[in-house]
Design a protein around this motif. Structure first.
Motif, PDB file in Angstrom:
ATOM      1  N   ILE A  88      69.583  49.508 137.645  1.00 60.18           N
ATOM      2  CA  ILE A  88      68.762  50.026 136.645  1.00 60.18           C
ATOM      3  C   ILE A  88      67.296  50.396 137.099  1.00 60.18           C
ATOM      4  N   GLY A  89      66.712  49.399 137.767  1.00 57.08           N
ATOM      5  CA  GLY A  89      65.159  49.428 138.122  1.00 57.08           C
ATOM      6  C   GLY A  89      65.156  50.619 139.133  1.00 57.08           C
ATOM      7  N   LEU A  90      66.082  51.148 139.974  1.00 55.97           N
ATOM      8  CA  LEU A  90      65.947  52.436 140.640  1.00 55.97           C
ATOM      9  C   LEU A  90      65.901  53.443 139.968  1.00 55.97           C
ATOM     10  N   PHE A  91      67.083  53.535 138.865  1.00 57.62           N
ATOM     11  CA  PHE A  91      67.565  54.638 138.431  1.00 57.62           C
ATOM     12  C   PHE A  91      67.005  55.009 136.989  1.00 57.62           C
ATOM     13  N   SER A 108      60.325  64.595 132.247  1.00 54.35           N
ATOM     14  CA  SER A 108      59.148  64.678 132.815  1.00 54.35           C
ATOM     15  C   SER A 108      57.702  64.673 131.967  1.00 54.35           C
ATOM     16  N   LYS A 109      58.154  65.093 130.431  1.00 59.14           N
ATOM     17  CA  LYS A 109      56.952  64.987 129.495  1.00 59.14           C
ATOM     18  C   LYS A 109      56.503  63.696 129.388  1.00 59.14           C
ATOM     19  N   ILE A 110      57.469  62.700 129.121  1.00 58.53           N
ATOM     20  CA  ILE A 110      57.078  61.383 128.903  1.00 58.53           C
ATOM     21  C   ILE A 110      56.194  60.737 130.201  1.00 58.53           C
ATOM     22  N   LYS A 111      56.887  61.184 131.327  1.00 57.07           N
ATOM     23  CA  LYS A 111      56.204  60.610 132.586  1.00 57.07           C
ATOM     24  C   LYS A 111      54.809  61.149 132.590  1.00 57.07           C
ATOM     25  N   GLU A 112      54.450  62.492 132.215  1.00 55.69           N
ATOM     26  CA  GLU A 112      52.992  62.758 132.293  1.00 55.69           C
ATOM     27  C   GLU A 112      52.334  62.236 131.256  1.00 55.69           C
ATOM     28  N   SER A 113      52.790  62.038 130.019  1.00 54.61           N
ATOM     29  CA  SER A 113      51.843  61.442 129.070  1.00 54.61           C
ATOM     30  C   SER A 113      51.402  60.077 128.866  1.00 54.61           C
ATOM     31  N   ILE A 114      52.415  59.254 129.763  1.00 60.05           N
ATOM     32  CA  ILE A 114      51.980  57.744 129.858  1.00 60.05           C
ATOM     33  C   ILE A 114      51.759  57.431 131.376  1.00 60.05           C
ATOM     34  N   ASN A 115      50.791  56.677 131.637  1.00 57.50           N
ATOM     35  CA  ASN A 115      50.510  56.395 133.004  1.00 57.50           C
ATOM     36  C   ASN A 115      52.024  55.786 133.647  1.00 57.50           C
ATOM     37  N   PHE A 116      52.399  56.664 134.641  1.00 57.34           N
ATOM     38  CA  PHE A 116      53.766  56.405 135.077  1.00 57.34           C
ATOM     39  C   PHE A 116      53.949  55.001 135.805  1.00 57.34           C
ATOM     40  N   LYS A 117      52.698  54.321 136.424  1.00 54.29           N
ATOM     41  CA  LYS A 117      52.766  53.483 137.365  1.00 54.29           C
ATOM     42  C   LYS A 117      53.164  52.132 136.235  1.00 54.29           C
ATOM     43  N   TYR A 118      52.826  52.105 134.929  1.00 52.39           N
ATOM     44  CA  TYR A 118      53.106  51.012 133.923  1.00 52.39           C
ATOM     45  C   TYR A 118      54.367  51.276 133.522  1.00 52.39           C
ATOM     46  N   PHE A 119      54.842  52.378 133.453  1.00 52.95           N
ATOM     47  CA  PHE A 119      56.357  52.805 133.040  1.00 52.95           C
ATOM     48  C   PHE A 119      57.242  52.337 133.789  1.00 52.95           C
ATOM     49  N   LYS A 120      56.886  52.357 135.168  1.00 52.55           N
ATOM     50  CA  LYS A 120      57.732  52.039 136.406  1.00 52.55           C
ATOM     51  C   LYS A 120      58.024  50.506 136.354  1.00 52.55           C
ATOM     52  N   PHE A 121      56.932  49.733 136.133  1.00 53.23           N
ATOM     53  CA  PHE A 121      56.808  48.255 136.023  1.00 53.23           C
ATOM     54  C   PHE A 121      57.681  47.696 134.925  1.00 53.23           C
ATOM     55  N   SER A 122      57.419  48.447 133.722  1.00 52.18           N
ATOM     56  CA  SER A 122      58.103  47.735 132.899  1.00 52.18           C
ATOM     57  C   SER A 122      59.585  47.963 132.903  1.00 52.18           C
ATOM     58  N   SER A 123      59.971  49.046 133.428  1.00 53.32           N
ATOM     59  CA  SER A 123      61.551  49.428 133.537  1.00 53.32           C
ATOM     60  C   SER A 123      61.998  48.323 134.609  1.00 53.32           C
ATOM     61  N   TRP A 124      61.185  47.992 135.453  1.00 49.01           N
ATOM     62  CA  TRP A 124      61.821  46.700 136.573  1.00 49.01           C
ATOM     63  C   TRP A 124      61.921  45.659 135.681  1.00 49.01           C
ATOM     64  N   ILE A 125      61.012  45.321 134.706  1.00 55.70           N
ATOM     65  CA  ILE A 125      61.169  44.062 134.052  1.00 55.70           C
ATOM     66  C   ILE A 125      62.407  44.145 133.278  1.00 55.70           C
ATOM     67  N   PHE A 126      62.729  45.200 132.479  1.00 54.24           N
ATOM     68  CA  PHE A 126      63.844  45.383 131.727  1.00 54.24           C
ATOM     69  C   PHE A 126      64.987  45.373 132.693  1.00 54.24           C
ATOM     70  N   ALA A 127      64.755  45.728 133.875  1.00 52.20           N
ATOM     71  CA  ALA A 127      66.047  45.713 134.644  1.00 52.20           C
ATOM     72  C   ALA A 127      66.503  44.226 135.139  1.00 52.20           C
ATOM     73  N   ALA A 128      65.434  43.480 135.433  1.00 45.41           N
ATOM     74  CA  ALA A 128      65.713  42.063 135.871  1.00 45.41           C
ATOM     75  C   ALA A 128      65.985  41.470 134.779  1.00 45.41           C
ATOM     76  N   LEU A 129      65.600  41.448 133.381  1.00 44.63           N
ATOM     77  CA  LEU A 129      66.241  40.817 132.350  1.00 44.63           C
ATOM     78  C   LEU A 129      67.534  41.179 132.186  1.00 44.63           C
ATOM     79  N   THR A 130      68.146  42.291 132.465  1.00 47.24           N
ATOM     80  CA  THR A 130      69.291  42.708 131.972  1.00 47.24           C
ATOM     81  C   THR A 130      70.114  42.135 133.071  1.00 47.24           C
ATOM     82  N   GLY A 131      69.568  42.170 134.274  1.00 45.56           N
ATOM     83  CA  GLY A 131      70.510  41.484 135.471  1.00 45.56           C
ATOM     84  C   GLY A 131      70.689  39.951 135.443  1.00 45.56           C
ATOM     85  N   VAL A 132      69.729  39.331 134.764  1.00 41.30           N
ATOM     86  CA  VAL A 132      69.946  37.933 134.682  1.00 41.30           C
ATOM     87  C   VAL A 132      71.053  37.898 133.523  1.00 41.30           C
TER      88      VAL A 132
END
Lengths: 376, 384
Positions: B135-138, B145-169
């Motif tokens: 999940i974290g990678l994909f 790409s519209k969403i990617k441009e509108s929000i700061n993508f770094k935070y976005f990536k970070f939050s998706s990794w948190i989501f991924a970790a939670l799902t994994g656990v």
């Protein structure tokens, strides 16, 4: 002033030697026999590490099959010990033959009745085998990873051969040496283990000087040339095949000596010496110690094995993680190894990272001025 | 005739395991010049994926579909090994580009860690970890790409990794509570039982063939065809072939070699996973299962040469058939009255382990005549 210059200061070298020799002489009385034996084994492993350093650190040939030559040396020593102490067994042949119903000594055991032959065989046989394998591979300009995986495959082949031949060399059980006799003494006894320790220590130093001599001068330069740009060496008129074959068989011979010393101190030689992980471990000793630095290979072999035995005693499961991490770490973060890092600009750069000012190399007069109290 | 057919079938069966295992290795080696020593462990991950899938399909909800678990596990194994491979490429191998020997050592380190990982981490949580990696990678790549441009993508990536970790656990704990076999770590070997439709034998022209072996051959056939089609028909396949032939030139012409590397490594690792499924059908699965096949795969790569799938195919079937002929002592039954010294020699080599000795010797002899394998790449460079 970089530390590499301090390293070659004569006083430091002299005191280093005095401490080293004192330690070697004192070790058998200071350490309990168990630890002494472990130290002796690790020292003997450092000889094979020297060989790996010669072929990988200096010539750029990554062999994953040094275990072959290591085990061959071990088998030579063990065969001699088995034969000389087999007089009370039926047919005057080693005891294990009776298990498989073998009554006549296989022909290749015969020469090992002679101590002189064995003494030569321990290093000549592995060197010859290494030379043969090396020549067949180098002749075709097979190199790089191809060479590595071919040596690994030949390691597996030798393992299969020794593992499967019960009737010839006791197969997977290996040959025991600790209950055999050498010159009227039990090999596994404390007295002999002390002697073996001293022999090992002496041979490590001898091997070190030998390796230094090999990499010094023109021969060593050609080796480094092969490592850095082989086609250019070839175009300059040298034949890399000869040099590669020679250095590979030197490394094989060193591995054989190392294997023989290891065998008499661990009490057994078995095909386990030819497993794939063990041969790759040899590379990591050199990589951690510092490839291209001979002392690094010795220190790496001793310290990593010591760490291995400590960690395995405390937390058996974690050693694989640590070792795996070490492999990754050393190639990504510390490619010259610890000693290479120290000899290079490593410590200075580290200090600089922590905000400590880098000492500027400048005119001596200015430095003197600074020392006298004029703070910068 | 029957004997010959039998021998041929056995050889092809051995060869097809080798082929599916070596296929990924050969493609990656051809492209990046890198030998992945963790390839065997990626196979092992595939085999364990099969085992986990099998146990999950025994749960009451999925019970009706139990018989199809092996098909599902092929895809899952491809994904699991592929993701681990991509991670490996992104974190380690990319940094070592241009120094193949260092890569060799680093991947060996990875293989040690993976081996110890399956020994000391419960499989349920291992599955959870793989899912969170997936999940974290994909997840970040799936958003437009519209969403990617509108929000700061770094935070976005970070939050998706948190989501991924939670799902994994979460998945890890759900699996570990519902399947008791997966909740504890164990170094013991496990067994994958083939579904009922794959047990037994099929009779063709009077000879009985075990169905699992046929299944492996089918898996291999499909993988080879799929890879050939991918390499020859798709746009990315063309790019991969281009980079394999000449990296610098392809880079100059605008092909993203980084992406090509990732895709190729992912596919190569995924194929290792598929090989793992095949291996799990042959015997029990343990942390060391990959090590038994890996050297055979290397030999296939050495013998087959790089940059040509046909070489890989021929080499693996060649090695497979030779292993069977020598190892099972079939030469003697084919030619019963051969001269004594020859038959003695053949008897000496008539075990599986001694057959390897013989085959290695043959390969070394072969390399004396063709040092770069069956189908060498043409080129005029001194060094490649």
């Amino acid at each position: 002033m970089s530390l590499s210059k301090i390293k070659f200061d004569k006083k430091i070298i002299l005191s280093f030697w005095i401490i080293l020799i004192a330690l070697i002489i004192a070790a058998p009385t200071l350490l309990p026999v168990f630890r002494l034996n472990l130290l002796g084994r690790y020292l003997s492993l450092s000889i094979v590490a020297l060989g790996v350093d010669l072929i990988w650190g200096y010539t750029g040939l990554l062999s994953l099959g040094q275990g072959i030559f290591f085990a061959l040396g071990g088998y030579c020593a063990a065969m001699y010990l088995q034969i000389t102490s087999s007089s009370e067994f039926p047919n005057n042949i080693p005891e294990f033959f009776a298990l498989y119903g073998v009554e006549k000594l296989p022909f290749f055991w015969e020469p090992f009745k002679s101590p002189v032959f064995t003494f030569l065989a321990i290093w000549i046989i592995p060197a010859l085998v290494a030379g043969l394998i090396g020549f067949l591979v180098f002749r075709n300009r097979i190199k790089g990873v191809y060479f590595s995986i071919l040596t690994q495959a030949s390691l597996l082949v030798f393992f299969n051969f020794f593992n499967g031949q019960q009737k010839l060399i006791n197969g997977t059980n290996g040959l025991k040496t600790d209950v055999t006799q050498l010159f009227g003494q039990m090999v596994g006894s404390e007295f002999m283990q002390r002697i073996f320790f001293w022999i090992t220590a002496l041979l490590v130093i001898a091997a070190w000087f030998f390796a230094k001599w090999v990499v010094k001068g023109r021969f060593g330069n050609i080796l480094i040339g092969i490592r850095d740009d082989e086609p250019r060496v070839r175009f300059t008129g040298y034949n890399p095949v000869i040099f590669k074959t020679i250095i590979f068989s030197i490394a094989g011979g060193l591995a054989g000596i190392s294997g023989a010393l290891y065998t008499v101190q661990s009490g057994i030689v078995s095909p386990q010496f030819m497993t794939v992980p063990f041969s790759i471990e040899m590379v990591i000793w050199v990589a951690v110690g510092g490839r291209g630095t001979l002392l690094g290979a010795i220190l790496g072999a001793v310290f990593i094995n010591y760490a291995k035995s400590l960690v395995s005693e405390a937390l058996p499961a974690s050693w694989m993680f640590i070792q795996g991490g070490l492999f990754i770490l050393v190639v990504t973060a510390l490619p010259e190894g610890v000693l290479g890092w120290i000899q290079g600009d490593g410590p200075r750069n580290l200090l600089q990272k922590f905000g400590l000012k880098r000492k500027i190399e400048t005119y001596p007069s200015l430095e003197v001025k600074n020392k006298e109290g004029n703070n910068e | 005739m029957e004997l010959l057919l039998d021998s041929l079938f056995n050889g092809v069966a051995i060869g097809s395991v080798l082929l599916v295992a070596a296929l990924g290795l050969a493609i990656v080696f051809g492209l990046m010049g890198v030998i992945n020593l963790a390839h065997g462990e990626l196979m092992m991950l595939g085999a364990y994926t099969t085992y986990v899938t099998q146990l999950i399909f025994k749960l009451p909800i999925l019970k009706p579909f139990y018989n199809s678990y092996i098909i599902v596990s092929i895809f899952l194994a491809f994904i699991v090994s592929g993701v681990v491979g991509i991670l490996l490429e992104k974190t380690i191998i990319r940094k070592l580009y241009g120094s193949p020997l260092e890569t060799l050592l680093a991947t060996w380190g990875v293989s040690l860690i993976l081996q110890q990982f399956v020994r000391s981490v419960p499989l349920a949580y291992g599955t959870g970890l793989v899912i969170s990696l997936l999940i974290g990678l994909f997840l970040p790549t799936t958003f437009p790409s519209k969403i990617k441009e509108s929000i700061n993508f770094k935070y976005f990536k970070f939050s998706s990794w948190i989501f991924a970790a939670l799902t994994g656990v979460l998945t890890g704990s759900v699996i570990s509570s519902s399947v008791s076999k997966l909740s504890r770590a164990s170094a013991r070997n496990v067994d994958v039982t083939a579904p009922s439709w794959m047990r037994g034998q099929v009779e063709i022209i009077g000879t009985a063939f075990p169905k699992t072996r046929l299944m492996i051959i089918v898996i291999t056939l499909i993988s080879v065809i799929a890879i050939t089609l991918f390499l020859n028909q798709s746009a990315w396949g063309m790019r991969i072939r281009a980079v394999t032939q000449n990296r610098q030139m392809s880079d100059c012409l605008g092909i993203s070699t980084e992406k090509v590397d990732i895709i190729t490594f992912g596919i190569g690792s995924g194929l290792a996973g598929v090989a793992g499924v095949a291996v799990s059908l042959l015997g029990s699965v343990g942390p060391n299962v990959g090590g038994n096949y890996i050297v055979g795969c290397f030999m296939v790569v050495v013998l087959g040469g790089v940059g040509n799938l046909l070489g890989t195919v021929l080499a693996s079937f060649g090695i497979g058939i030779m292993t069977d002929l020598i190892g099972a002592g079939r030469l003697l039954s084919i030619w019963p009255n051969m001269p004594l010294p020859l038959s003695n020699t053949i008897n000496f080599f008539a075990t599986t382990s001694m057959a390897r000795v013989m085959i290695f010797a043959l390969i070394v002899i072969f390399l004396q005549f063709k040092p770069t394998g069956l189908f060498p790449q043409k080129g005029r460079m001194v060094e490649n």
